[in-house]
Scaffold this active site. Structure first.
Site, PDB file in Angstrom:
ATOM      1  N   HIS A  36      36.349  35.584  42.540  1.00 33.07           N
ATOM      2  CA  HIS A  36      35.066  36.101  42.059  1.00 33.07           C
ATOM      3  C   HIS A  36      34.938  37.586  42.351  1.00 33.07           C
ATOM      4  CE1 HIS A  36      33.971  34.894  46.285  1.00 33.07           C
ATOM      5  NE2 HIS A  36      33.240  35.999  46.240  1.00 33.07           N
TER       6      HIS A  36
ATOM      7  N   GLU B  92      23.104  33.927  47.586  1.00 34.73           N
ATOM      8  CA  GLU B  92      24.115  34.230  46.573  1.00 34.73           C
ATOM      9  C   GLU B  92      24.113  33.165  45.493  1.00 34.73           C
ATOM     10  OE1 GLU B  92      27.150  32.462  46.188  1.00 34.73           O
ATOM     11  OE2 GLU B  92      27.358  31.351  48.068  1.00 34.73           O
TER      12      GLU B  92
ATOM     13  N   GLN C 247      29.590  36.652  41.559  1.00 32.18           N
ATOM     14  CA  GLN C 247      28.744  36.254  42.692  1.00 32.18           C
ATOM     15  C   GLN C 247      27.660  37.316  42.837  1.00 32.18           C
ATOM     16  OE1 GLN C 247      30.451  36.470  46.741  1.00 32.18           O
ATOM     17  NE2 GLN C 247      29.546  34.469  47.117  1.00 32.18           N
TER      18      GLN C 247
ATOM     19  N   HIS D 225      32.268  43.646  46.209  1.00 27.69           N
ATOM     20  CA  HIS D 225      33.587  43.198  46.671  1.00 27.69           C
ATOM     21  C   HIS D 225      34.358  42.465  45.574  1.00 27.69           C
ATOM     22  CE1 HIS D 225      31.200  39.489  47.566  1.00 27.69           C
ATOM     23  NE2 HIS D 225      32.328  38.851  47.317  1.00 27.69           N
TER      24      HIS D 225
ATOM     25  N   GLU E  31      37.736  40.437  49.679  1.00 32.66           N
ATOM     26  CA  GLU E  31      37.498  39.147  50.333  1.00 32.66           C
ATOM     27  C   GLU E  31      38.682  38.239  50.041  1.00 32.66           C
ATOM     28  OE1 GLU E  31      33.888  37.209  49.002  1.00 32.66           O
ATOM     29  OE2 GLU E  31      34.583  35.252  49.699  1.00 32.66           O
TER      30      GLU E  31
HETATM   31  C1  V0V Z   1      31.403  50.121  52.895  1.00 32.09           C
HETATM   32  N1  V0V Z   1      32.250  50.946  52.271  1.00 32.09           N
HETATM   33  C2  V0V Z   1      32.618  50.394  51.109  1.00 32.09           C
HETATM   34  C3  V0V Z   1      31.938  49.158  51.057  1.00 32.09           C
HETATM   35  N2  V0V Z   1      31.187  49.017  52.186  1.00 32.09           N
HETATM   36  N3  V0V Z   1      33.444  50.802  50.153  1.00 32.09           N
HETATM   37  C4  V0V Z   1      33.606  49.989  49.079  1.00 32.09           C
HETATM   38  N4  V0V Z   1      32.972  48.794  48.956  1.00 32.09           N
HETATM   39  C5  V0V Z   1      32.143  48.353  49.916  1.00 32.09           C
HETATM   40  N5  V0V Z   1      31.536  47.169  49.787  1.00 32.09           N
HETATM   41  C6  V0V Z   1      32.748  52.239  52.742  1.00 32.09           C
HETATM   42  C7  V0V Z   1      31.646  53.245  52.887  1.00 32.09           C
HETATM   43  O1  V0V Z   1      31.390  53.901  51.680  1.00 32.09           O
HETATM   44  C8  V0V Z   1      32.225  54.179  53.923  1.00 32.09           C
HETATM   45  O2  V0V Z   1      33.203  54.991  53.334  1.00 32.09           O
HETATM   46  C9  V0V Z   1      32.915  53.225  54.848  1.00 32.09           C
HETATM   47  O3  V0V Z   1      33.255  52.057  54.069  1.00 32.09           O
HETATM   48  C10 V0V Z   1      31.970  52.827  55.971  1.00 32.09           C
HETATM   49  O4  V0V Z   1      32.553  51.870  56.778  1.00 32.09           O
HETATM   50  P1  V0V Z   1      31.636  51.125  57.853  1.00 32.09           P
HETATM   51  O5  V0V Z   1      31.004  52.130  58.772  1.00 32.09           O
HETATM   52  O6  V0V Z   1      32.479  50.051  58.473  1.00 32.09           O
HETATM   53  O7  V0V Z   1      30.476  50.539  56.888  1.00 32.09           O
HETATM   54  P2  V0V Z   1      29.529  49.312  57.012  1.00 32.09           P
HETATM   55  O8  V0V Z   1      28.848  49.272  58.341  1.00 32.09           O
HETATM   56  O9  V0V Z   1      28.673  49.336  55.801  1.00 32.09           O
HETATM   57  O10 V0V Z   1      30.495  48.045  56.949  1.00 32.09           O
HETATM   58  C11 V0V Z   1      31.422  47.905  55.912  1.00 32.09           C
HETATM   59  C12 V0V Z   1      32.059  46.529  56.070  1.00 32.09           C
HETATM   60  C13 V0V Z   1      30.946  45.478  55.894  1.00 32.09           C
HETATM   61  C14 V0V Z   1      33.148  46.392  55.010  1.00 32.09           C
HETATM   62  C15 V0V Z   1      32.701  46.394  57.474  1.00 32.09           C
HETATM   63  O11 V0V Z   1      30.398  45.614  54.587  1.00 32.09           O
HETATM   64  C16 V0V Z   1      31.411  44.065  56.098  1.00 32.09           C
HETATM   65  O12 V0V Z   1      31.513  43.569  57.225  1.00 32.09           O
HETATM   66  N6  V0V Z   1      31.709  43.365  54.978  1.00 32.09           N
HETATM   67  C17 V0V Z   1      32.156  41.960  55.036  1.00 32.09           C
HETATM   68  C18 V0V Z   1      31.017  41.013  54.834  1.00 32.09           C
HETATM   69  C19 V0V Z   1      30.355  41.158  53.494  1.00 32.09           C
HETATM   70  O13 V0V Z   1      30.573  42.121  52.764  1.00 32.09           O
HETATM   71  N7  V0V Z   1      29.458  40.182  53.148  1.00 32.09           N
HETATM   72  C20 V0V Z   1      28.818  40.150  51.863  1.00 32.09           C
HETATM   73  C21 V0V Z   1      29.538  39.251  50.919  1.00 32.09           C
HETATM   74  P3  V0V Z   1      33.567  56.445  53.893  1.00 32.09           P
HETATM   75  O14 V0V Z   1      32.263  57.168  53.913  1.00 32.09           O
HETATM   76  O15 V0V Z   1      34.115  56.207  55.270  1.00 32.09           O
HETATM   77  O16 V0V Z   1      34.557  56.989  52.914  1.00 32.09           O
HETATM   78  S1  V0V Z   1      29.408  37.563  51.474  1.00 32.09           S
HETATM   79  C22 V0V Z   1      30.401  36.678  50.419  1.00 32.09           C
HETATM   80  O17 V0V Z   1      31.068  37.323  49.544  1.00 32.09           O
HETATM   81  C23 V0V Z   1      30.402  35.285  50.531  1.00 32.09           C
HETATM   82  C24 V0V Z   1      29.569  34.564  51.499  1.00 32.09           C
HETATM   83  C25 V0V Z   1      31.285  34.470  49.663  1.00 32.09           C
HETATM   84  O18 V0V Z   1      31.929  34.964  48.770  1.00 32.09           O
HETATM   85  O19 V0V Z   1      31.340  33.247  49.892  1.00 32.09           O
HETATM   86 CO    CO Z   2      32.190  36.772  47.889  1.00 30.42          CO
END
Ligand code: V0V
Ligand code: CO
Length: 180
Positions: free
Chosen positions: A29, A65, A86, A110, A160
């Site tokens: 997705h 979601e 999603q 994502h 993911e």
């Molecule tokens: C942050 N950045 C991204 C981004 N999120 N770039 C592209 N796509 C994204 N989604 C970049 C941001 O522009 C900064 O870039 C850098 O990463 C900052 O990193 P950070 O300080 O670690 O930023 P945070 O605190 O926003 O955390 C980012 C992470 C967080 C990836 C660690 O989003 C995370 O834990 N994601 C995993 C969980 C998640 O996304 N859940 C929602 C979907 P520069 O400035 O450094 O260049 S849940 C889901 O899909 C489910 C349940 C399912 O499918 O079943």
């Molecule tokens: Co997802």
């Protein structure tokens, strides 16, 4: 021209030699972040004919979601085999989706790749020096298990990795342990 059939013995050298065949199955997705869940769902269902096939509140992730599939997607088994959209809306201010919306606004958040064995894929990635975000698998949609690769490690895309729940996994020829 003879079509080449990917098989378990197709990798003989290079970095992929370490990744057993049959682990990464395709795009499961694409995640779209929004503060307006109903509005986004309404666009894709109303204008493009997608249908909502699942909705849940994931408290671990702090999101509501909804999964959407194309109305004419192949229905082998069920919608689990089709690539889905999603749509994600945050339920708390400290969630990843809320932070994404604050920083980037609504849009693609994502890309999810479907895998047959999350533990093996994560072990492979760790051995290759990458850092999957979670030390243990997280809880994903509809009983799936998930982990993520940070966008910094992937060239800018939050990736993911999702292992669907066993009952949602279509049979994969040649993958003996896909149902375990
Ligand atoms: C942050 N950045 C991204 C981004 N999120 N770039 C592209 N796509 C994204 N989604 C970049 C941001 O522009 C900064 O870039 C850098 O990463 C900052 O990193 P950070 O300080 O670690 O930023 P945070 O605190 O926003 O955390 C980012 C992470 C967080 C990836 C660690 O989003 C995370 O834990 N994601 C995993 C969980 C998640 O996304 N859940 C929602 C979907 P520069 O400035 O450094 O260049 S849940 C889901 O899909 C489910 C349940 C399912 O499918 O079943
Ligand atoms: Co997802």
């Amino acid at each position: 021209m003879t079509a080449t059939t990917p098989g378990p013995d197709r990798r003989t050298d290079g970095p992929l030699a370490l990744l057993p065949a049959g682990l990464v199955l395709g795009v499961d997705h694409v995640g779209i972040a929004t503060a307006d869940l109903e509005g986004v769902i309404g666009f894709y269902t109303g204008q493009l004919g997608l249908r909502e096939v699942h909705r849940e509140h994931n408290t671990e992730q702090g999101v509501v979601e909804a999964m959407l599939v194309a109305a004419d997607a192949p229905s082998v088994g069920d919608a689990a085999v089709a690539t889905r959209l999603q749509v994600l809306a945050p339920t708390r201010a400290d969630s990843a989706v809320a932070r994404f919306l604050d920083r980037s606004g609504p849009g693609l958040q994502h890309l999810a790749l479907r895998v047959s064995d999350l533990d093996r894929v994560v072990a492979h990635l760790r051995a290759a020096g990458l850092r999957p975000l979670y030390p243990r698998p997280g809880r994903g949609t509809a009983g799936s298990v998930i982990n993520f690769l940070h966008p910094r490690d992937t060239g800018g895309v939050l990736v993911e990795l999702v292992r669907p729940a066993v009952e949602d996994t279509p049979a994969q020829p040649g993958i003996a342990d896909a149902g375990q």
